[in-house]
Design an enzyme around this catalytic site. Structure first.
Site, PDB file in Angstrom:
ATOM      1  N   HIS A   8       0.838  -1.201   0.000  1.00 60.61           N
ATOM      2  CA  HIS A   8       0.000   0.000   0.000  1.00 60.61           C
ATOM      3  C   HIS A   8       0.871   1.248   0.000  1.00 60.61           C
ATOM      4  CE1 HIS A   8      -2.196  -3.364   1.736  1.00 60.61           C
ATOM      5  NE2 HIS A   8      -3.313  -2.785   1.337  1.00 60.61           N
ATOM      6  N   HIS A  29     -29.181 -17.066  23.514  1.00 65.85           N
ATOM      7  CA  HIS A  29     -28.262 -16.935  24.644  1.00 65.85           C
ATOM      8  C   HIS A  29     -27.514 -18.224  24.965  1.00 65.85           C
ATOM      9  CE1 HIS A  29     -30.072 -13.083  25.100  1.00 65.85           C
ATOM     10  NE2 HIS A  29     -29.459 -12.826  26.242  1.00 65.85           N
ATOM     11  N   GLU A  44     -18.585  -5.069  23.866  1.00 66.02           N
ATOM     12  CA  GLU A  44     -17.739  -6.252  24.045  1.00 66.02           C
ATOM     13  C   GLU A  44     -16.496  -6.204  23.164  1.00 66.02           C
ATOM     14  OE1 GLU A  44     -20.992  -6.356  23.299  1.00 66.02           O
ATOM     15  OE2 GLU A  44     -21.929  -7.108  25.131  1.00 66.02           O
ATOM     16  N   HIS A 102      -4.212   3.174  -3.299  1.00 62.42           N
ATOM     17  CA  HIS A 102      -4.338   2.534  -1.981  1.00 62.42           C
ATOM     18  C   HIS A 102      -3.519   1.254  -1.849  1.00 62.42           C
ATOM     19  CE1 HIS A 102      -6.238   0.609   1.556  1.00 62.42           C
ATOM     20  NE2 HIS A 102      -6.234  -0.470   0.797  1.00 62.42           N
TER      21      HIS A 102
HETATM   22  C1  LIG Z   1     -11.694  -5.236   9.500  1.00 64.66           C
HETATM   23  C2  LIG Z   1     -11.111  -5.035   8.136  1.00 64.66           C
HETATM   24  N1  LIG Z   1     -11.920  -5.036   7.073  1.00 64.66           N
HETATM   25  C3  LIG Z   1     -11.413  -4.896   5.833  1.00 64.66           C
HETATM   26  C4  LIG Z   1     -10.072  -4.754   5.642  1.00 64.66           C
HETATM   27  C5  LIG Z   1      -9.497  -4.660   4.226  1.00 64.66           C
HETATM   28  N2  LIG Z   1      -9.039  -3.285   3.988  1.00 64.66           N
HETATM   29  C6  LIG Z   1      -7.764  -2.929   4.154  1.00 64.66           C
HETATM   30  S1  LIG Z   1      -7.495  -1.307   3.869  1.00 64.66           S
HETATM   31  C7  LIG Z   1      -9.125  -1.053   3.481  1.00 64.66           C
HETATM   32  C8  LIG Z   1      -9.613   0.301   3.107  1.00 64.66           C
HETATM   33  C9  LIG Z   1      -9.282   1.250   4.171  1.00 64.66           C
HETATM   34  O1  LIG Z   1      -9.608   2.535   3.820  1.00 64.66           O
HETATM   35  P1  LIG Z   1      -8.927   3.707   4.627  1.00 64.66           P
HETATM   36  O2  LIG Z   1      -8.875   3.365   6.049  1.00 64.66           O
HETATM   37  O3  LIG Z   1      -9.584   4.960   4.238  1.00 64.66           O
HETATM   38  O4  LIG Z   1      -7.448   3.630   4.132  1.00 64.66           O
HETATM   39  P2  LIG Z   1      -6.725   4.473   3.000  1.00 64.66           P
HETATM   40  O5  LIG Z   1      -6.961   3.755   1.713  1.00 64.66           O
HETATM   41  O6  LIG Z   1      -7.293   5.824   3.006  1.00 64.66           O
HETATM   42  O7  LIG Z   1      -5.325   4.398   3.447  1.00 64.66           O
HETATM   43  C10 LIG Z   1      -9.840  -2.238   3.603  1.00 64.66           C
HETATM   44  C11 LIG Z   1     -11.284  -2.368   3.337  1.00 64.66           C
HETATM   45  C12 LIG Z   1      -9.257  -4.756   6.785  1.00 64.66           C
HETATM   46  N3  LIG Z   1      -7.942  -4.632   6.720  1.00 64.66           N
HETATM   47  N4  LIG Z   1      -9.811  -4.864   8.011  1.00 64.66           N
END
Ligand SMILES: Cc1ncc(C[n+]2csc(CCOP(=O)(O)OP(=O)(O)O)c2C)c(N)n1
Ligand SMILES: [Mg+2]
Length: 695
Positions: A39, A500, A439, A287
């Site tokens: 990234h 539950h 939780e 990204h």
């Molecule tokens: C719980 C979770 N869901 C999905 C992902 C997959 N994922 C990684 S980065 C991303 C997008 C994140 O967007 P943002 O936080 O705005 O990051 P940016 O591209 O702006 O750096 C996703 C969906 C993950 N790492 N964790």
């Protein structure tokens, strides 16, 4: 220079600040390109932020990344890990081993960065605690880092209250967490932010990378709320920096954070993902994929960078970090060490406590006065026994604390001894944490407390462990001794019905590597379960405890409960000890198995009962011990557990029988449920006889 998207190059690349910022950017771009995965866009955008936090603000000594009073830095948007690898490398953070010794070598080398995302590189895909020194918590599942940072902030408040004395500010560190849109969309971040606001954690600063981009494109697709207003509503101090490249304004906002008392700070930072890449800036394409050689060349040109250089650290960059965080951190630690020497002279007992907790050791006498329960057919609920144990442990171990997600009275986790107190903004020494009905955040916060070297537990009904599971998993990934106390572990709250009644939870938690799951069978097994868990320094544990009373077994007749430490043990055996059938049970089904066993004995059937509170612990015993408990030649086997039958073939074999659950239960009084689902002595006796007939 102007480019396709009208980006103007930074004017004076020779300035050391800018040189450092662009080094972080270009290392990140090159590493992702080389790995052909990763990234690049967010590191390019946030390099100025991370530079400012590290080189101008953080009180952190690269020479010793585990110094107790260091500021914490959490990269919650873990996909931007190249930010961390770059800065750990450029600041020359030193590696530390599992015995807390510095190794005299850097944590992350330039070679590691060249081998970003490759096997055994200290620059893995996401920040990994335990694996790379200087990483404060594992991040990657979005939202976890920020939620965990709230636990770190609670811990700092508690530590400061417990240990600081007039003129001895032993603990006064801050926690900085960086997050993106993804973190703030996740519910766990909202839960944690809400609690942080309530608790007025003014040692906590989140910086939100407001770039309007996630993987699928613009945040216009799914995230249009007013985030600032949300955080104002939580009671945070909300600041905005409109230009992620403006080091002075970032530094100023961080200054305001440090001067703000009584509430946490949330800084909205407007940024451009892929900053400087002419065709990819401000797009989702920046990204999560390499920019491509040509785009990298153009981006480097926009930074005024030598276009052909790769993994290039210009002259003066290391030196500039050494003169910034290096000097500031070393001076701060030196001062602290002097202070701590004087503190040790004046408060030797407190200093010893700090020594112990920092090494995850327990104080002398940590297990004194643990209860021993005498035989009692009426018995005691697992949760009741647990409550008694918790109250003893929390008095013996000053830094042991925890709480429930609003189920304290049901979980029996409330610490009731004089002085235990409730942790609140105006009582940061309280040992009862009130997580509210949150939780997921609770589990992440428990991890944050564990990362801060406190011993901490979180509690709820076992069924709601689902809501906490992602953080429980991370506790296992990080090898943290987080403790999760889950009560109402089966059909004990009968009338509440299928919503539950946990069914698949034991199986699913047993499937998490490194997590110790324990389901004790009577009050004395509860004591032994805690005794085992408290001595583990690097393993999280789940305790699954009954709501209803369980008979306290007569240990003069049956084997001692200390067998819990082996995970499974022969509780009751036939005379001579050569069984023809073995009944294996956990938790509330142990006494049921014993009842069935007694009946079988009267009928001349040689049965054995194995109490098996923990598969995981048992699996770690030597083969000889395991064979002595479950002799391989005895294949007539029955497992009894009020939970999914999934997995029990491991111990009963494919021809064995499991008295367990294959549905979600029902709503009725417990006795009726036990009858309906076969958790009665006669049914277990029948199953055992069937096994013998099969032979
Ligand atoms: C719980 C979770 N869901 C999905 C992902 C997959 N994922 C990684 S980065 C991303 C997008 C994140 O967007 P943002 O936080 O705005 O990051 P940016 O591209 O702006 O750096 C996703 C969906 C993950 N790492 N964790
Ligand atoms: Mg984003």
């Amino acid at each position: 220079m102007s480019t396709a998207r009208g980006i103007v190059a930074n004017s004076t690349p020779a300035q050391p600040d800018q040189l450092c910022v662009n080094t972080i950017r270009t290392l990140s771009m090159d590493a992702v390109q080389q790995a052909n995965s990763g990234h690049p866009g967010t590191p390019m955008a946030l390099a100025p932020l991370v530079y400012t936090i590290w080189n101008r603000t953080l009180r952190f000594d690269p020479e010793n990344p585990i110094w107790p009073n260091r500021d914490r830095f959490v990269l919650s948007n873990g996909h931007a890990s190249m930010l961390l690898w770059s800065v750990l490398h450029l600041t020359a953070v030193q590696a530390v081993n599992g015995s807390y010794e510095t190794l005299g070598k850097p944590s992350v080398t330039l070679d590691d960065i060249r081998r970003f995302r490759q096997l055994d590189s200290k620059a893995p895909g996401h920040p990994e605690y335990h694996w790379v020194s200087g990483v404060e918590t594992t991040t990657g599942p979005l939202g976890q880092g920020v939620a965990t940072s709230v636990g770190m902030a609670i811990a700092e408040k508690w530590l400061a209250h417990h240990f600081n004395r007039p003129s001895f500010e032993i603990f006064d560190y801050n926690i900085y967490a960086v997050c993106g849109d993804g973190c703030l969309m996740e519910g766990v971040a909202s839960e944690a932010a809400s609690l942080a606001g309530h608790l007025g954690l003014d040692n906590l600063c989140w910086v939100y990378d407001n770039n309007h981009i996630t993987i699928e494109g613009s945040t216009r697709l799914a995230f249009t709320e007013d985030v600032e207003t949300r955080f104002l509503g939580y009671g945070w101090n909300v600041l905005r920096v409109g230009d992620a490249n403006d080091l002075e304004r970032i530094e100023n906002a961080l200054d305001i954070f440090r001067r703000t008392k009584g509430r946490p700070t949330f800084i909205v930072l407007d940024s451009h993902i892929g900053y400087g890449a002419p065709h990819k800036q401000d797009t989702a394409a920046a990204h999560g994929e390499p920019l491509g050689e040509e785009e990298i060349r153009l981006a480097k040109r926009s930074y005024g960078w030598p276009e052909q250089e790769k993994f290039f650290v210009p002259k003066g960059v290391y030196e500039h970090f050494a003169a910034g965080i290096g000097q500031r951190g070393a001076a701060a630690r030196r001062k602290w060490l002097q202070l701590f020497d004087a503190y040790r002279a004046k408060y030797p007992d407190l200093a010893t406590e700090i020594d112990l907790l920092e090494r995850r050791e327990l104080p002398v006498g940590w297990d004194r006065n643990l209860p021993a329960f005498s035989a009692d057919p009426k018995g005691l609920a697992g949760r009741e026994a647990s409550g008694k144990v918790l109250n003893v442990l929390a008095q013996n171990i000053p830094w042991f604390l925890g709480g429930s997600a609003d189920l304290g009275p049901s979980n029996k986790t409330t610490l009731t001894f004089p002085g235990a107190g409730d942790f609140q903004a105006d009582n940061p020494g309280g040992k009862n944490l009130h997580f509210g009905i949150r939780e997921h955040a609770m589990a992440a916060i428990v991890n944050g407390l564990s990362l801060s070297k406190l011993r901490a537990f979180g509690a709820t009904f076992f069924i709601f462990s689902d809501y906490a599971r992602p953080a429980i998993r991370l506790a296992a990934v990080m090898e943290l001794p987080s403790l999760f106390v889950f009560t109402h572990d089966a059909m004990g709250d009968g009338e509440d019905g299928p919503t539950h009644q946990p069914v698949e939870h034991l199986a699913s938690l047993r499937a998490i590597p490194g997590l110790t799951t324990l389901r004790p069978g009577d009050a004395n097994e509860v004591v032994e379960a805690y005794r085992y868990v408290m001595q583990r320094r690097h393993e999280p544990a789940v305790l699954a405890l009954s709501r209803q009373p369980l008979p306290t077994l007569d240990r003069s007749k049956y084997a001692p409960a200390s067998g819990v430490a082996q995970g499974a043990y022969v509780l009751a055996d036939c005379p001579g000890g050569n069984p023809e059938v073995i009944i294996i049970a956990s938790g509330s089904e142990v006494s049921l198995a014993v009842e069935a066993h007694e009946k079988l004995l009267t009928e001349g059937i040689r049965s054995r009962v194995v109490s098996m509170p923990s598969w995981d612990i048992f699996e770690h015993q030597p083969q000889a011990y395991r064979d002595s408990v479950l002799p391989p030649n005895v294949t007539a086997r029955v497992a009894v557990e009020q939970a999914s039958t999934f997995g029990w073939e491991r111990y009963v074999g494919t021809s064995g029988q499991v008295v367990g659950m294959n549905t979600f239960g029902a709503s009725a009084p417990l006795k009726e449920l036990q009858r309906k689902f076969g958790f009665e002595p006669d049914h277990v006796v029948g199953a055992a006889k069937q096994q013998l007939r099969r032979k």
